[in-house]
Design an enzyme around this catalytic site. Structure first.
Site, PDB file in Angstrom:
ATOM      1  N   CYS A  98       0.864  -1.184   0.000  1.00  0.00           N
ATOM      2  CA  CYS A  98       0.000   0.000   0.000  1.00  0.00           C
ATOM      3  C   CYS A  98       0.899   1.231   0.000  1.00  0.00           C
ATOM      4  O   CYS A  98       1.775   1.361   0.856  1.00  0.00           O
ATOM      5  CB  CYS A  98      -0.885  -0.008   1.240  1.00  0.00           C
ATOM      6  SG  CYS A  98      -1.777   1.530   1.464  1.00  0.00           S
TER       7      CYS A  98
ATOM      8  N   CYS B 125      -7.852   0.838  -0.892  1.00  0.00           N
ATOM      9  CA  CYS B 125      -7.500   0.400   0.460  1.00  0.00           C
ATOM     10  C   CYS B 125      -7.631  -1.107   0.479  1.00  0.00           C
ATOM     11  O   CYS B 125      -8.704  -1.649   0.203  1.00  0.00           O
ATOM     12  CB  CYS B 125      -8.425   1.034   1.487  1.00  0.00           C
ATOM     13  SG  CYS B 125      -8.209   0.295   3.116  1.00  0.00           S
TER      14      CYS B 125
ATOM     15  N   CYS C 198     -11.702  -6.257  22.938  1.00  0.00           N
ATOM     16  CA  CYS C 198     -10.936  -5.734  21.797  1.00  0.00           C
ATOM     17  C   CYS C 198      -9.716  -4.958  22.284  1.00  0.00           C
ATOM     18  O   CYS C 198      -9.050  -4.305  21.498  1.00  0.00           O
ATOM     19  CB  CYS C 198     -11.825  -4.866  20.911  1.00  0.00           C
ATOM     20  SG  CYS C 198     -12.621  -3.542  21.807  1.00  0.00           S
TER      21      CYS C 198
END
Ligand code: SAH
Length: 450
Positions: A72, A159, A407
């Site tokens: 990327c 993306c 998380c």
């Protein structure tokens, strides 16, 4: 050591946001961008504080064997991914080590995490995207991602972790805003209309919700906006405006209007169907979340148990629990999510589910006071972890099992440390819901000490 010095550092660890960690000669901890555990690097010092310093890799003296070429072009600038420069196998190792670090240092336990479960998909896996909208350097509108540790928007053509449809819709929206001279929102001046582009796609149904978060009540030329989006032929089932006129960096406001379809899309998880509205939380990596939920309910006894599903969102875990438990009480503080949960209960004809809109810490206290005592409690709080009063109530009530999904390994470890007063930690495992980013989901199973 001072700013702009170039020093040699051996990287011995990784930080929670994917930076290398080493020490200078005096023992000061140095966080190093673009360096990986096991490497030695020449580091340019960017900032020096009392006990820590920050730097970036100038030259790698001994590169890690796990290094790969990032795929990327904005990887080093964008705040999204943390691990496009190492193999996925190495990333999973780092994530397991990260969980084990906090188990040792914060939870103060000898229990170690099992290997993190890899995600089947590491590309295009995100079922949700929020693109901030702003003016770019050339005065044209951009909708991209925030630069690392900043609120300036950097454009991105593509993306890798986002579905291709989202990029097409985003590009359409930017053209639409340019064409009609509709202004992006300016955070500092609290002016302008369009704050974010909101996108969500059902993994199993393919249904897409496309929306704008706006600092106003209406969108100019909204019928052209709708017809333009539909003409992309991308299975857009819902087009919404979310109203957020507050001076805040909370992304979504409290009101959502559908310009097309309903304010929800449908998706399936673990064999049940779910209506998901714009403001409701929905795990971003669906097949991996399904695996996480199956792992979680594997600890639940089949039969006669009363189970609390705290921080239940739209009831995805509650539905799994309903297969094994006698009765499940789901608690969630976000009102739209509770409305979805109640619709989903009817949609799936579940009669052993009950949803309560309240803070988990308050609802549990009230439920127990009214004589409803849980045998098992599932916790799935946001990054900040559980409120201390909730942990205290659990320690007093002593449900026989606690399944904690988190998380944020650090707050999970903090809460495990408190729960250890009455509970034995018998299982911990990472489940990678967020490949290539610094985040990892963790599941922990705690049993009441006899
Ligand atoms: N278990 C759900 C949602 C997990 S995300 C799922 O897997 O999809 C955490 C949820 O907790 C969010 O829906 C958020 O709105 C909710 N929440 C945050 N703080 C809360 C609190 N104090 N009490 C109850 N719910 C809370």
């Amino acid at each position: 050591m001072k700013k702009n010095d170039i020093i040699k550092i051996k990287i011995t660890d990784m930080s929670f946001d994917g930076q290398g960690i080493g020490r200078d000669e005096s023992g000061r901890v140095v966080f190093v961008q673009n360096a990986v555990s096991g490497e030695e690097a020449e580091v340019k010092i960017l900032k020096v504080l009392k006990n820590t310093a920050y730097g970036k890799t100038q030259r790698l003296i001994s590169p890690s064997e796990s290094r790969i070429e990032p795929d990327c072009p904005i990887f080093h600038k964008c705040g999204g991914c943390a691990y496009r420069h190492i193999t996925y196998e190495k990333e999973l190792e780092f994530k397991t080590a990260q969980i084990n670090n906090v188990l040792k240092s914060i939870a103060k336990t000898d229990v170690r995490a099992k290997d993190t479960i890899p995600s089947d998909f590491t590309e295009g896996y995100r079922n949700k995207a929020l693109f901030p909208v702003s003016y770019g350097e050339n005065g044209k509108i951009v909708a991209g991602f925030y630069r690392k540790r900043s609120h300036s928007v950097i454009p991105c053509e593509n993306c890798v972790i986002t579905p291709a449809e989202f990029i097409k819709i985003r590009d359409f929206v930017v053209d639409f805003l340019e064409k009609h001279s509709i202004e992006p929102y300016d955070e500092k001046a609290h002016k302008g209309l369009v704050r974010h582009i909101f996108l969500r796609k059902g993994f199993h149904t393919g249904e897409i919700m496309a929306g704008l978060v706006i600092n106003g009540n209406t969108l100019p030329c909204d019928s052209e906006f709708v017809s333009g989006l539909l003409s992309l032929n991308l299975n857009v089932k819902s087009i919404v405006l979310n109203i957020n006129k507050s001076k805040t960096n909370v992304i979504l406001g409290e009101k959502t209007f559908a310009l097309y379809g309903e304010n929800y899309i449908e998706d399936a998880m673990n064999g049940s169907l779910f209506k998901i509205s714009c403001q409701s939380f929905y795990q971003v990596n669906t097949p991996q979340a399904e695996r996480l939920y199956e792992e979680a309910i594997s600890f639940v006894d089949e039969g006669n148990d009363t189970v609390f599903d705290l921080y239940c969102g739209i009831g995805t875990i509650s539905h799994c629990l309903s297969r094994k438990a006698k009765k499940v009480y789901g608690v969630e503080s976000c009102e739209p999510a509770v409305k979805d949960a109640n619709k989903n209960k009817i949609l799936n004809k579940k009669d052993n589910l009950e949803f309560i809109c309240d803070l988990a810490e308050n609802a549990v206290f009230k439920l127990i006071k009214s004589g409803i005592i849980p045998d098992t409690v599932v916790l799935d709080p946001p990054r900040s972890g559980c409120d201390k009063t909730l942990i205290e109530t659990l320690l007093k009530t002593k449900p026989k099992k606690i399944i904690y999904i988190s998380c944020n390994p650090a707050t999970l470890a903090r809460d495990i440390f408190l729960l250890k007063e009455e509970y034995r930690l018998s299982f911990v495992r990472g489940v990678d819901l967020f490949p290539r980013t610094a985040h990892v989901e963790t599941i922990a199973f705690l049993e009441l000490e006899k």
